[in-house]
Design an enzyme around this catalytic site. Sequence first.
Site, mmCIF file in Angstrom:
data_model
loop_
_atom_site.group_PDB
_atom_site.id
_atom_site.type_symbol
_atom_site.label_atom_id
_atom_site.label_comp_id
_atom_site.label_asym_id
_atom_site.label_seq_id
_atom_site.Cartn_x
_atom_site.Cartn_y
_atom_site.Cartn_z
ATOM 1 N N HIS A 1 -2.566 6.729 7.290
ATOM 2 C CA HIS A 1 -1.521 5.931 6.341
ATOM 3 C C HIS A 1 -0.229 6.618 6.839
ATOM 4 O O HIS A 1 0.063 7.943 7.191
ATOM 5 C CB HIS A 1 -1.826 6.408 4.869
ATOM 6 C CG HIS A 1 -2.697 5.082 4.478
ATOM 7 N ND1 HIS A 1 -2.548 3.907 4.500
ATOM 8 C CD2 HIS A 1 -3.783 5.388 3.778
ATOM 9 C CE1 HIS A 1 -3.636 3.204 3.829
ATOM 10 N NE2 HIS A 1 -4.228 4.278 3.396
ATOM 11 N N CYS B 1 1.676 2.758 9.735
ATOM 12 C CA CYS B 1 2.966 2.237 9.396
ATOM 13 C C CYS B 1 3.685 2.784 8.186
ATOM 14 O O CYS B 1 3.183 3.447 7.502
ATOM 15 C CB CYS B 1 2.771 0.927 9.331
ATOM 16 S SG CYS B 1 1.120 0.418 8.111
#
Length: 280
Positions: free
Chosen positions: A78, A134
């Site tokens: 993440h 991202c």
Amino acid sequence: MSKRALCIGINNYPGTHMDLTGCVNDANDWAAELTARGFSVSKLIDSQATKAAMVSGIQALIGGAVSGDVVVITYSGHGTYVPDTNGDEVDGLDEGLCPYDLQTKGAALLDDEINELFSARKAGVRLVLISDSCHSGTVTRAAAPDPDAEDAPRPRFMPMGNWLPADQLPRGISGQPLTSVTVTAGGSPFAAALSRKTGDLLLAGCKEGPNNFSYDARIAGRPCGAFTYYALKALKALPANATYADWYAKINPVFLPSASYPQSPQIVGTADARKRKIFS
């Protein structure tokens, strides 16, 4: 010239309700490919990839490199952001990587910290960064997972509200925590930390800016990052003398974006860096 790499993959994020499935496979796949290409590879997988271990691993990797060496860091996991505290971000948010102990220790590995780690390297060290994550979602807390969409692609983005203490969340005029934030940058912390002057190069799974995502995928029945899967597929099909620009052109638009994975991989670096032979 020596070649050394650090491959990081994190599926398990205790306390966040935001686990992933393909990141460990990504790290193992990158490690296998780099080992076959003559790299000495270290890995940090799930509980090994605490923030302290990530910092130590990057320090050891970069600190041991000398002029002419090639250093590769791959990260699958993440990404997130936090309120900027030193005023160096236009949108008031610092981007970061999410370590295994993100929620339990309450700290991401921020772009400012990564920049400091990278700035310690010796002149002439070639640094390549591969980021399958991202950092640009606008919500501050993710919705509960939908059990009927268990196999749906999941963005590799960790909203602040899933890990940051409530008293550190941005607040609106009412004083209540915001449900969404305005993001104008949202780039990989690797992008903020790389040095074009010294020839660093970044391959990233998605564009910078608001709501551009890298996806956790399942391809041929196996969890993986969509970007990692297609980047490795493209790499294996290239001739031995291919450049980074050749590699990127084989990924985007040949494989991504696609209908299943609407993400546009990016390459960031100087023209000279893009023309270098891959991993040399």
